[in-house]
Design a protein around this motif. Structure first.
Motif, PDB file in Angstrom:
ATOM      1  N   ASN A  18      81.128  30.715  -6.063  1.00 17.91           N
ATOM      2  CA  ASN A  18      80.081  30.378  -7.003  1.00 17.91           C
ATOM      3  C   ASN A  18      79.967  28.880  -7.261  1.00 17.91           C
ATOM      4  OD1 ASN A  18      79.213  33.073  -7.633  1.00 17.91           O
ATOM      5  ND2 ASN A  18      81.129  33.361  -8.727  1.00 17.91           N
ATOM      6  N   GLN A  19      80.735  28.095  -6.552  1.00 18.35           N
ATOM      7  CA  GLN A  19      80.719  26.655  -6.744  1.00 18.35           C
ATOM      8  C   GLN A  19      79.873  25.987  -5.652  1.00 18.35           C
ATOM      9  OE1 GLN A  19      81.898  25.388  -9.383  1.00 18.35           O
ATOM     10  NE2 GLN A  19      83.092  27.116 -10.134  1.00 18.35           N
ATOM     11  N   PRO A  20      79.171  24.903  -6.011  1.00 19.52           N
ATOM     12  CA  PRO A  20      78.386  24.180  -5.000  1.00 19.52           C
ATOM     13  C   PRO A  20      79.278  23.702  -3.851  1.00 19.52           C
ATOM     14  CG  PRO A  20      77.853  23.434  -7.224  1.00 19.52           C
ATOM     15  CD  PRO A  20      79.064  24.314  -7.346  1.00 19.52           C
ATOM     16  N   GLY A  21      78.750  23.763  -2.619  1.00 19.03           N
ATOM     17  CA  GLY A  21      79.540  23.379  -1.457  1.00 19.03           C
ATOM     18  C   GLY A  21      79.973  21.927  -1.476  1.00 19.03           C
ATOM     19  N   TRP A  22      79.198  21.080  -2.158  1.00 22.54           N
ATOM     20  CA  TRP A  22      79.523  19.651  -2.169  1.00 22.54           C
ATOM     21  C   TRP A  22      80.825  19.377  -2.902  1.00 22.54           C
ATOM     22  CZ3 TRP A  22      80.229  17.114  -6.708  1.00 22.54           C
ATOM     23  CH2 TRP A  22      79.652  17.640  -7.862  1.00 22.54           C
ATOM     24  N   ILE A  23      81.210  20.278  -3.818  1.00 22.22           N
ATOM     25  CA  ILE A  23      82.459  20.049  -4.555  1.00 22.22           C
ATOM     26  C   ILE A  23      83.649  20.142  -3.616  1.00 22.22           C
ATOM     27  CG2 ILE A  23      83.974  20.913  -6.374  1.00 22.22           C
ATOM     28  CD1 ILE A  23      81.559  21.826  -7.909  1.00 22.22           C
ATOM     29  N   LYS A  24      83.685  21.196  -2.801  1.00 24.85           N
ATOM     30  CA  LYS A  24      84.791  21.342  -1.847  1.00 24.85           C
ATOM     31  C   LYS A  24      84.787  20.202  -0.836  1.00 24.85           C
ATOM     32  CE  LYS A  24      87.135  24.632   1.146  1.00 24.85           C
ATOM     33  NZ  LYS A  24      87.560  23.578   2.074  1.00 24.85           N
ATOM     34  N   MET A  25      83.590  19.808  -0.399  1.00 21.05           N
ATOM     35  CA  MET A  25      83.490  18.702   0.559  1.00 21.05           C
ATOM     36  C   MET A  25      84.008  17.406  -0.064  1.00 21.05           C
ATOM     37  SD  MET A  25      80.144  17.408   2.717  1.00 21.05           S
ATOM     38  CE  MET A  25      80.015  19.035   3.455  1.00 21.05           C
ATOM     39  N   ALA A  26      83.697  17.199  -1.349  1.00 30.80           N
ATOM     40  CA  ALA A  26      84.157  15.997  -2.041  1.00 30.80           C
ATOM     41  C   ALA A  26      85.676  15.998  -2.159  1.00 30.80           C
ATOM     42  CB  ALA A  26      83.521  15.921  -3.429  1.00 30.80           C
ATOM     43  N   LEU A  27      86.261  17.178  -2.402  1.00 30.59           N
ATOM     44  CA  LEU A  27      87.715  17.274  -2.501  1.00 30.59           C
ATOM     45  C   LEU A  27      88.376  17.030  -1.148  1.00 30.59           C
ATOM     46  CD1 LEU A  27      88.133  20.385  -4.855  1.00 30.59           C
ATOM     47  CD2 LEU A  27      88.318  17.959  -5.437  1.00 30.59           C
ATOM     48  N   ASP A  28      87.721  17.482  -0.078  1.00 28.68           N
ATOM     49  CA  ASP A  28      88.288  17.325   1.269  1.00 28.68           C
ATOM     50  C   ASP A  28      88.187  15.879   1.763  1.00 28.68           C
ATOM     51  OD1 ASP A  28      88.963  19.995   1.398  1.00 28.68           O
ATOM     52  OD2 ASP A  28      87.131  20.595   2.451  1.00 28.68           O
ATOM     53  N   PHE A  29      87.033  15.266   1.552  1.00 29.13           N
ATOM     54  CA  PHE A  29      86.778  13.961   2.156  1.00 29.13           C
ATOM     55  C   PHE A  29      86.790  12.801   1.162  1.00 29.13           C
ATOM     56  CE2 PHE A  29      84.548  17.022   4.973  1.00 29.13           C
ATOM     57  CZ  PHE A  29      85.308  16.823   6.109  1.00 29.13           C
ATOM     58  N   GLY A  30      86.733  13.109  -0.131  1.00 25.67           N
ATOM     59  CA  GLY A  30      86.714  12.065  -1.141  1.00 25.67           C
ATOM     60  C   GLY A  30      87.884  11.095  -1.049  1.00 25.67           C
ATOM     61  N   PRO A  31      89.128  11.606  -1.030  1.00 31.03           N
ATOM     62  CA  PRO A  31      90.280  10.692  -0.946  1.00 31.03           C
ATOM     63  C   PRO A  31      90.258   9.820   0.304  1.00 31.03           C
ATOM     64  CG  PRO A  31      90.995  12.859  -1.663  1.00 31.03           C
ATOM     65  CD  PRO A  31      89.546  12.992  -1.261  1.00 31.03           C
ATOM     66  N   LEU A  32      89.743  10.367   1.408  1.00 34.35           N
ATOM     67  CA  LEU A  32      89.680   9.611   2.653  1.00 34.35           C
ATOM     68  C   LEU A  32      88.691   8.453   2.543  1.00 34.35           C
ATOM     69  CD1 LEU A  32      90.790   9.528   5.527  1.00 34.35           C
ATOM     70  CD2 LEU A  32      88.907  11.015   6.231  1.00 34.35           C
ATOM     71  N   ILE A  33      87.531   8.727   1.947  1.00 33.46           N
ATOM     72  CA  ILE A  33      86.531   7.680   1.764  1.00 33.46           C
ATOM     73  C   ILE A  33      87.051   6.606   0.804  1.00 33.46           C
ATOM     74  CG2 ILE A  33      84.192   7.174   0.971  1.00 33.46           C
ATOM     75  CD1 ILE A  33      84.381   8.762   3.605  1.00 33.46           C
ATOM     76  N   VAL A  34      87.750   7.053  -0.245  1.00 35.57           N
ATOM     77  CA  VAL A  34      88.355   6.105  -1.196  1.00 35.57           C
ATOM     78  C   VAL A  34      89.376   5.231  -0.477  1.00 35.57           C
ATOM     79  CG1 VAL A  34      89.873   5.932  -3.199  1.00 35.57           C
ATOM     80  CG2 VAL A  34      87.936   7.503  -3.243  1.00 35.57           C
ATOM     81  N   PHE A  35      90.184   5.847   0.392  1.00 35.28           N
ATOM     82  CA  PHE A  35      91.176   5.108   1.173  1.00 35.28           C
ATOM     83  C   PHE A  35      90.507   4.026   2.020  1.00 35.28           C
ATOM     84  CE2 PHE A  35      93.289   4.690   5.334  1.00 35.28           C
ATOM     85  CZ  PHE A  35      94.548   4.248   4.946  1.00 35.28           C
ATOM     86  N   PHE A  36      89.447   4.398   2.719  1.00 33.18           N
ATOM     87  CA  PHE A  36      88.733   3.459   3.581  1.00 33.18           C
ATOM     88  C   PHE A  36      88.159   2.300   2.768  1.00 33.18           C
ATOM     89  CE2 PHE A  36      84.709   2.081   5.536  1.00 33.18           C
ATOM     90  CZ  PHE A  36      85.167   1.665   6.777  1.00 33.18           C
TER      91      PHE A  36
END
Length: 200
Positions: A18-36
């Motif tokens: 029931n959660q928007p797909g972007w939330i899971k995507m943000a959790l998966d890729f967010g830290p990586l983008i922050v790292f970069f």
């Protein structure tokens, strides 16, 4: 009755479906983008510290939003904390650069161990996203194991022979792109091994 209704609403809110797909995507890729981003603004040590903090934040967010923390996320955060901590404590880039090698190798070995025992661990993790019969999962698991071992080797080759900036670009974009190509390339396999009740 009211309590039951509230409990039902709470469960629905916590359900990943029931959660928007972007939330899971943000959790998966967010830290990586922050790292970069942190690397571009500072250096690898700054980026490592920020990545560690972002990974912890992603785990906490997953617990709040989904009501649970995926086993893969837990494992990834543990490795990030250990290798990142060693990197910062010893001021040695080697440890954070080896993180990708360790994660890929360990996961490949776990999947291989499962297959030897007749267990399809990859199916347990991904069956909500991909529907296949067990024959398809066996083929996909075998290919995924090979892919992870190959990418572990590629990571070792790159960080040992190329600049830190090149490695960061590979970690952020190259690895992600290779994984997308790998998944898209398996589309015919997913279609071939659709469960019989899904084949019209």
């Amino acid at each position: 009755m009211q309590n039951e209704t509230n409990q039902s609403d709470e469960n629905a809110t916590q359900s990943p479906a029931n959660q928007p797909g972007w939330i899971k995507m943000a959790l998966d890729f967010g830290p990586l983008i922050v790292f970069f981003t942190a690397f571009k603004l500072g250096d690898l040590f700054v980026a490592t510290g920020v990545f560690m903090a972002a990974s912890i934040l992603a785990m906490i967010t997953s617990k709040i939003v989904f009501g649970k923390i995926a086993a893969m996320l837990k494992f990834n955060v543990v490795v990030v904390m250990i290798m990142g901590g060693l990197t910062l404590y010893l001021q040695d880039e080697t440890f954070v650069k080896m993180k990708l090698t360790i994660i890929n190798s360990v996961m490949a070995l776990i999947l291989l161990f499962g297959m030897l025992r007749g267990k399809l661990y990859l199916k347990m993790v991904m069956e909500m996203a991909i529907e296949m019969d067990d024959a398809g999962w066996k083929v996909f698991s075998r290919n995924w194991i090979i892919y992870m071992f190959v990418m572990a080797g590629v990571n070792e080759l790159i960080w040992r022979t190329q600049s830190t900036e090149f490695w960061v670009n590979f970690k952020t974009f190259g690895y992600m792109g290779a994984t997308m190509v790998f998944m898209i390339g398996h589309a015919p396999l997913f279609m071939k091994y659709l469960p019989e009740d899904n084949v019209k």
